[in-house]
Design a protein around this motif. Structure first.
Motif, PDB file in Angstrom:
ATOM      1  N   ARG A 131      10.844 -46.318  50.980  1.00 25.47           N
ATOM      2  CA  ARG A 131       9.443 -46.067  51.373  1.00 25.47           C
ATOM      3  C   ARG A 131       9.165 -44.567  51.470  1.00 25.47           C
ATOM      4  NH1 ARG A 131      10.590 -50.329  55.039  1.00 25.47           N
ATOM      5  NH2 ARG A 131      10.887 -48.794  56.663  1.00 25.47           N
ATOM      6  N   TYR A 132      10.109 -43.827  52.009  1.00 26.10           N
ATOM      7  CA  TYR A 132       9.930 -42.405  52.277  1.00 26.10           C
ATOM      8  C   TYR A 132       9.834 -41.581  50.984  1.00 26.10           C
ATOM      9  CZ  TYR A 132      10.717 -37.889  54.584  1.00 26.10           C
ATOM     10  OH  TYR A 132      10.604 -36.602  55.051  1.00 26.10           O
ATOM     11  N   LEU A 133      10.737 -41.807  50.059  1.00 25.76           N
ATOM     12  CA  LEU A 133      10.772 -40.990  48.846  1.00 25.76           C
ATOM     13  C   LEU A 133       9.554 -41.178  47.936  1.00 25.76           C
ATOM     14  CD1 LEU A 133      14.586 -41.088  48.063  1.00 25.76           C
ATOM     15  CD2 LEU A 133      13.255 -39.179  48.990  1.00 25.76           C
ATOM     16  N   PRO A 134       9.075 -42.407  47.688  1.00 30.98           N
ATOM     17  CA  PRO A 134       7.849 -42.519  46.874  1.00 30.98           C
ATOM     18  C   PRO A 134       6.659 -41.794  47.506  1.00 30.98           C
ATOM     19  CG  PRO A 134       8.919 -44.646  47.020  1.00 30.98           C
ATOM     20  CD  PRO A 134       9.630 -43.720  47.981  1.00 30.98           C
ATOM     21  N   ARG A 135       6.578 -41.814  48.826  1.00 31.89           N
ATOM     22  CA  ARG A 135       5.499 -41.097  49.511  1.00 31.89           C
ATOM     23  C   ARG A 135       5.618 -39.591  49.272  1.00 31.89           C
ATOM     24  NH1 ARG A 135       5.040 -38.778  54.459  1.00 31.89           N
ATOM     25  NH2 ARG A 135       6.943 -39.716  55.258  1.00 31.89           N
ATOM     26  N   LEU A 136       6.840 -39.043  49.338  1.00 32.64           N
ATOM     27  CA  LEU A 136       7.037 -37.616  49.056  1.00 32.64           C
ATOM     28  C   LEU A 136       6.651 -37.274  47.622  1.00 32.64           C
ATOM     29  CD1 LEU A 136      10.410 -36.570  50.746  1.00 32.64           C
ATOM     30  CD2 LEU A 136       8.083 -35.996  51.445  1.00 32.64           C
ATOM     31  N   ILE A 137       7.005 -38.139  46.687  1.00 36.13           N
ATOM     32  CA  ILE A 137       6.663 -37.893  45.277  1.00 36.13           C
ATOM     33  C   ILE A 137       5.146 -37.925  45.101  1.00 36.13           C
ATOM     34  CG2 ILE A 137       6.868 -38.768  42.916  1.00 36.13           C
ATOM     35  CD1 ILE A 137       9.410 -37.381  44.064  1.00 36.13           C
ATOM     36  N   ARG A 138       4.478 -38.850  45.742  1.00 41.03           N
ATOM     37  CA  ARG A 138       3.009 -38.904  45.636  1.00 41.03           C
ATOM     38  C   ARG A 138       2.361 -37.655  46.227  1.00 41.03           C
ATOM     39  NH1 ARG A 138       4.173 -44.273  47.111  1.00 41.03           N
ATOM     40  NH2 ARG A 138       4.103 -45.612  45.280  1.00 41.03           N
ATOM     41  N   ILE A 139       2.882 -37.164  47.343  1.00 41.07           N
ATOM     42  CA  ILE A 139       2.367 -35.919  47.940  1.00 41.07           C
ATOM     43  C   ILE A 139       2.563 -34.771  46.965  1.00 41.07           C
ATOM     44  CG2 ILE A 139       2.810 -34.191  49.746  1.00 41.07           C
ATOM     45  CD1 ILE A 139       3.445 -36.614  51.627  1.00 41.07           C
ATOM     46  N   ARG A 140       3.755 -34.668  46.386  1.00 46.09           N
ATOM     47  CA  ARG A 140       4.020 -33.619  45.404  1.00 46.09           C
ATOM     48  C   ARG A 140       3.060 -33.751  44.220  1.00 46.09           C
ATOM     49  NH1 ARG A 140       6.165 -32.933  40.557  1.00 46.09           N
ATOM     50  NH2 ARG A 140       7.118 -30.945  40.101  1.00 46.09           N
ATOM     51  N   ASN A 141       2.901 -34.966  43.718  1.00 49.41           N
ATOM     52  CA  ASN A 141       2.052 -35.177  42.549  1.00 49.41           C
ATOM     53  C   ASN A 141       0.587 -34.858  42.833  1.00 49.41           C
ATOM     54  OD1 ASN A 141       4.363 -35.885  41.256  1.00 49.41           O
ATOM     55  ND2 ASN A 141       3.808 -38.018  40.920  1.00 49.41           N
ATOM     56  N   ASP A 142       0.129 -35.086  44.049  1.00 43.59           N
ATOM     57  CA  ASP A 142      -1.238 -34.698  44.410  1.00 43.59           C
ATOM     58  C   ASP A 142      -1.415 -33.184  44.273  1.00 43.59           C
ATOM     59  OD1 ASP A 142      -1.944 -37.331  44.919  1.00 43.59           O
ATOM     60  OD2 ASP A 142      -1.811 -37.129  47.113  1.00 43.59           O
ATOM     61  N   HIS A 143      -0.398 -32.417  44.640  1.00 37.00           N
ATOM     62  CA  HIS A 143      -0.468 -30.955  44.498  1.00 37.00           C
ATOM     63  C   HIS A 143      -0.423 -30.540  43.034  1.00 37.00           C
ATOM     64  CE1 HIS A 143      -0.343 -30.642  48.743  1.00 37.00           C
ATOM     65  NE2 HIS A 143       0.054 -29.396  48.773  1.00 37.00           N
ATOM     66  N   VAL A 144       0.451 -31.175  42.261  1.00 34.95           N
ATOM     67  CA  VAL A 144       0.516 -30.879  40.824  1.00 34.95           C
ATOM     68  C   VAL A 144      -0.836 -31.181  40.190  1.00 34.95           C
ATOM     69  CG1 VAL A 144       1.534 -31.607  38.622  1.00 34.95           C
ATOM     70  CG2 VAL A 144       3.010 -31.201  40.612  1.00 34.95           C
ATOM     71  N   LYS A 145      -1.407 -32.312  40.535  1.00 37.56           N
ATOM     72  CA  LYS A 145      -2.712 -32.721  40.000  1.00 37.56           C
ATOM     73  C   LYS A 145      -3.783 -31.683  40.332  1.00 37.56           C
ATOM     74  CE  LYS A 145      -6.068 -36.525  40.569  1.00 37.56           C
ATOM     75  NZ  LYS A 145      -6.308 -36.997  39.221  1.00 37.56           N
ATOM     76  N   ALA A 146      -3.864 -31.282  41.589  1.00 36.57           N
ATOM     77  CA  ALA A 146      -4.878 -30.304  42.023  1.00 36.57           C
ATOM     78  C   ALA A 146      -4.700 -28.976  41.284  1.00 36.57           C
ATOM     79  CB  ALA A 146      -4.812 -30.106  43.532  1.00 36.57           C
ATOM     80  N   ALA A 147      -3.458 -28.510  41.171  1.00 32.12           N
ATOM     81  CA  ALA A 147      -3.209 -27.235  40.496  1.00 32.12           C
ATOM     82  C   ALA A 147      -3.518 -27.317  39.012  1.00 32.12           C
ATOM     83  CB  ALA A 147      -1.756 -26.803  40.720  1.00 32.12           C
ATOM     84  N   ALA A 148      -3.121 -28.405  38.372  1.00 32.83           N
ATOM     85  CA  ALA A 148      -3.347 -28.546  36.931  1.00 32.83           C
ATOM     86  C   ALA A 148      -4.828 -28.687  36.611  1.00 32.83           C
ATOM     87  CB  ALA A 148      -2.576 -29.756  36.403  1.00 32.83           C
ATOM     88  N   GLU A 149      -5.550 -29.391  37.464  1.00 32.84           N
ATOM     89  CA  GLU A 149      -6.974 -29.594  37.219  1.00 32.84           C
ATOM     90  C   GLU A 149      -7.806 -28.371  37.585  1.00 32.84           C
ATOM     91  OE1 GLU A 149      -7.879 -33.215  39.353  1.00 32.84           O
ATOM     92  OE2 GLU A 149      -7.029 -34.487  37.748  1.00 32.84           O
TER      93      GLU A 149
END
Length: 154
Positions: A131-149
């Protein structure tokens, strides 16, 4: 061993998302909640094939260090980071980037990991880490998404 897969749609070109995903500063900003920072190897800028970085963070009230290696890289389709030293028995994180249509990108993370400590580690995987690791990956991906966009590649 456990496998986690997370897919994120990003409204930015594949090349841009690929490049942003390799930025140390994007990663550290995404993990601010755990105080993660790069303390060895590549500590700023964009990582490339053969680079290592040692991360230090606090998870579950404990300080952790993990050194990872960019062990495979085929721009802009994918790269792999693998633990070479750290808390996991195994950590293999493949990052895939493909056209999502309309100039966007589908970013897919595939993580194969195993906790140490044999049967105790398996219990930790099943009860906490899954449960913990997928949540961390989603948090990271939200930042990647914001920066890329946000704008063009540097």
């Amino acid at each position: 061993m456990t496998r986690i897969e997370v897919t994120t749609a990003i409204a930015a070109p594949v090349q841009r998302v690929f490049e942003v995903s390799l930025e140390v500063e994007i990663h550290t900003a995404s993990m601010a909640g755990s105080g993660e920072r790069a303390i060895g190897g590549v500590t700023s800028g964009r990582m490339k094939l053969g680079d290592t970085v040692t991360w230090q963070a606090r998870h579950f009230g404990l300080r952790w260090r993990m050194t990872s290696l960019i062990s495979a890289c085929d721009p802009p389709g994918y790269f792999v980071d693998e633990q070479v030293a750290g808390p996991f028995k195994r950590w293999h994180h493949a990052h895939y980037f493909a056209s999502g249509g309309n100039g966007g990108t589908l970013m897919r993370d595939v993580i194969d990991f195993a906790a140490p400590l044999g049967p105790l580690g398996t219990v930790a995987e099943l009860t906490v880490l899954n449960r913990y690791l997928p949540r961390l990956i989603r948090i990271r991906n939200d930042h990647v998404k914001a920066a890329a966009e946000a704008g063009p590649a540097s």
